[in-house]
Design an enzyme around this catalytic site. Structure first.
Site, PDB file in Angstrom:
ATOM      1  N   HIS A 183      -6.191  -4.935  -8.388  1.00  0.00           N
ATOM      2  CA  HIS A 183      -5.484  -3.856  -8.316  1.00  0.00           C
ATOM      3  C   HIS A 183      -4.176  -3.872  -6.903  1.00  0.00           C
ATOM      4  O   HIS A 183      -4.835  -4.770  -5.949  1.00  0.00           O
ATOM      5  CB  HIS A 183      -6.458  -2.581  -7.776  1.00  0.00           C
ATOM      6  CG  HIS A 183      -6.318  -1.309  -7.646  1.00  0.00           C
ATOM      7  ND1 HIS A 183      -5.937   0.012  -8.523  1.00  0.00           N
ATOM      8  CD2 HIS A 183      -5.279  -0.675  -6.491  1.00  0.00           C
ATOM      9  CE1 HIS A 183      -5.731   0.743  -7.935  1.00  0.00           C
ATOM     10  NE2 HIS A 183      -5.027   0.257  -6.906  1.00  0.00           N
ATOM     11  N   CYS A 184      -2.852  -3.627  -7.229  1.00  0.00           N
ATOM     12  CA  CYS A 184      -2.077  -3.749  -6.623  1.00  0.00           C
ATOM     13  C   CYS A 184      -1.555  -2.741  -5.593  1.00  0.00           C
ATOM     14  O   CYS A 184      -1.045  -1.595  -6.400  1.00  0.00           O
ATOM     15  CB  CYS A 184      -1.651  -4.612  -7.230  1.00  0.00           C
ATOM     16  SG  CYS A 184       0.530  -4.648  -5.936  1.00  0.00           S
ATOM     17  N   PRO A 185      -1.618  -2.017  -4.360  1.00  0.00           N
ATOM     18  CA  PRO A 185      -1.689  -0.926  -3.419  1.00  0.00           C
ATOM     19  C   PRO A 185       0.001  -0.603  -3.264  1.00  0.00           C
ATOM     20  O   PRO A 185       0.758   0.400  -3.920  1.00  0.00           O
ATOM     21  CB  PRO A 185      -2.030  -1.124  -2.929  1.00  0.00           C
ATOM     22  CG  PRO A 185      -2.569  -2.588  -2.535  1.00  0.00           C
ATOM     23  CD  PRO A 185      -2.862  -3.514  -3.486  1.00  0.00           C
ATOM     24  N   GLY A 188       1.076   0.509  -6.914  1.00  0.00           N
ATOM     25  CA  GLY A 188       0.480   1.649  -7.240  1.00  0.00           C
ATOM     26  C   GLY A 188      -0.001   1.459  -8.563  1.00  0.00           C
ATOM     27  O   GLY A 188      -0.972   2.188  -8.889  1.00  0.00           O
ATOM     28  N   ASN A 189      -0.896   0.312  -8.691  1.00  0.00           N
ATOM     29  CA  ASN A 189      -1.518   0.490 -10.303  1.00  0.00           C
ATOM     30  C   ASN A 189      -2.559  -0.877 -10.313  1.00  0.00           C
ATOM     31  O   ASN A 189      -2.475  -1.998  -9.194  1.00  0.00           O
ATOM     32  CB  ASN A 189      -0.759   0.226 -11.674  1.00  0.00           C
ATOM     33  CG  ASN A 189      -1.273   1.036 -13.066  1.00  0.00           C
ATOM     34  OD1 ASN A 189      -1.671   1.316 -12.826  1.00  0.00           O
ATOM     35  ND2 ASN A 189      -0.131   1.416 -13.463  1.00  0.00           N
TER      36      ASN A 189
END
Lengths: 358, 146
Positions: A183-185, A188-189
């Site tokens: 999950h890559c902040p 944002g997804n």
């Protein structure tokens, strides 16, 4: 002779003539009742994670850095070196932006949750397998052999499905995602099967863009220093463009290296057909055992890369923009076998009409 | 002699049960369904076992075609990359084309083979490609005395 019970047809509920001004409740789209923790925009066309603050930061950083570069460095470089520099910069910038938006806005490969019928059927099968005893059964797993390697499929209690191999449940988005990478902040997804190639293209092009900008900002300072002396050039810069002050250059330098490092890491993952998740857990590491190997790898680096980047793009499994069908009861099929139901289930639920059987 | 049934009669549910054909992951992550004939179908409805296995096998072949790595898919992928993936705004992907083919095939199979036997196959895409859902309809003519 068939016995038929004739009962009066109730016409009160549905005749449009009786209530001509009754407003039909607008049909809801499926994204409005999506069970995961996601945000939807543009009537379901755009899908993101719940926390999008860092994504906006990424966007601002890229836009501001490129904006400053195009405003302050490009005119000088175009004049004194070649106008190709801003053109290449522009193309890179557009590509970075395109891939970033594509990564952030698309469905990463979310698996829809099981329907109640499916969940009940699975529960029944598991009970039969366990032989219902009094105590709570251990975590449900299924073993499957893929290319000679035994892989454990775990049961997801939230989604009520057995997760396919390489899928994982993202706790931030509360969804099971196919070929879950991480999950890559920053985008944002989640990064999964459907948007991994966009993510990789994004970090790769961003590496090129940051190196490009960094190199040409240094070139700009050097060219100016030939005229005025290096220290004067550096001293001038902060006054003219405050963001080229020394601390900022240091920040740029480290961010360039972290992005380049990340690109390198993902290049390695792609060439060995692994996900970040698998690499961190050491699922296919030879340290686990002599016979441990990656069953998903195609054997050579070229095929692995082609499969990850140029393979067919699977469609979204969650129908975001479809309309929610109200659960109408199923019809009884005609007794003499008139084929009325060569239609899909959704069509069938709309067939509420009188018919004659002869 | 024509018989007319009231709306109330028709609205009563007649779904007997549902059988789910699960995915077969033995070949990896590609979309493939188990071809094993489910025991519930055998006891309930007399379905041609061979026909059923053939249907599932054809479905598996179609999904394999959709996910195939070959010259055509690579070309599509490279072209998409060069246009910064904007080409998908106007063009349908190869996978989507095959999915349409699968939908037509399932409709066709339902009309010709499964509907006369009181069964209905649901397109797996409506269930997130997890299962092939087979709905078994109750045969209401039994017990109503002809």
């Amino acid at each position: 002779m068939r016995e038929c019970e004739y009962s009066q047809i109730s016409t009160r509920s549905s005749t449009p003539m009786e209530t001509p001004y009754k407003k039909r409740t607008p049909k809801k789209r499926k994204w409005e009742t999506f069970p995961g923790r996601n945000k939807f925009y543009c009537d379901g066309r755009i899908m993101m994670a719940k926390q999008t603050g860092v994504f906006y930061l990424t966007l601002v950083l890229i836009l501001v850095t490129c904006g400053l570069f195009f405003t302050f460095d490009c005119p000088y470089l175009a004049l004194h070196l070649t106008p190709v520099i801003p053109v290449i910069g522009g193309v890179l910038f557009l590509f970075v932006l395109g891939t970033l938006l594509r990564t952030s806005f698309s469905d990463p490969g979310v698996l829809p949750r099981a329907t109640p019928d499916e969940a009940a059927d699975l529960e029944r099968q598991i009970d039969v397998a366990n032989g219902s005893t009094g105590y709570r059964p251990p975590p449900r797993t299924k073993e499957v052999v893929i290319n000679g390697q035994t892989v454990k499929l775990k049961y997801c209690f939230t989604c009520k499905i057995f997760r396919p191999p390489r899928a994982s449940h993202c706790s931030l988005c509360d969804n099971c995602v196919e070929r879950f990478d991480h999950h890559c902040p920053w985008v944002g997804n989640c990064v999964g099967r459907r948007n991994y190639r966009f993510f990789y293209m994004f970090i790769l092009s961003l590496s090129f863009l940051t190196i490009f900008i960094f190199a040409f900002v240094i070139t700009h300072i050097i060219l100016r220093s030939h005229r005025n002396g290096f220290l004067t050039a550096l001293k001038d810069s902060p006054a003219r463009y405050p963001f080229t002050a020394q601390p900022w250059l240091v920040v740029c330098f480290f961010s360039v290296w972290s992005i380049v490092g990340l690109s390198g890491f993902h290049t390695y993952l792609i060439s060995s057909n692994q996900t970040t998740n698998e690499d961190i857990k050491g699922s296919w590491s030879s340290k686990r055992g002599k016979d441990n190997y990656n069953p998903y790898s195609y054997g050579n680096i070229f095929t692995n890369c082609c499969a990850a980047l140029c393979g067919p793009l699977p469609p979204s499994l969650i129908d975001r923009r479809g309309f929610i069908e109200s659960d109408a009861p199923q019809l009884a099929p005609p007794a003499n076998g008139i084929t009325m139901y060569g239609a899909t289930q959704s069509q069938q639920s709309h067939m509420v009409s009188l018919y004659t059987v002869s | 002699m024509a018989e007319t049934h009231s709306l109330q009669d028709l609205q009563q549910p007649a779904v007997s049960s549902k059988v789910f054909i699960q995915r077969d992951y033995s070949s990896g992550t590609i979309c493939k369904f188990q071809t094993k004939f489910p025991s519930e179908l055998e006891s309930r409805v007399c379905t041609d076992r061979q026909q059923f296995e053939e249907t599932i096998q054809t479905l598996n072949n179609l999904y394999a075609e959709a996910e195939k790595l070959g010259g055509k898919s690579y070309l599509e992928g490279c072209l998409a990359c060069l246009t910064a993936y904007t080409i998908f705004l106007c063009m349908e992907t190869h996978y989507e084309k095959v999915l349409k083919k699968i939908a037509r095939y399932i409709k066709d199979q339902n009309e010709k083979i499964y509907a006369p036997r009181g069964l209905l196959l649901t397109d797996p895409i409506e269930r997130g490609l997890r299962v092939v859902e087979i709905t078994i309809f109750e045969d209401r003519s039994i017990g109503s005395g002809r």
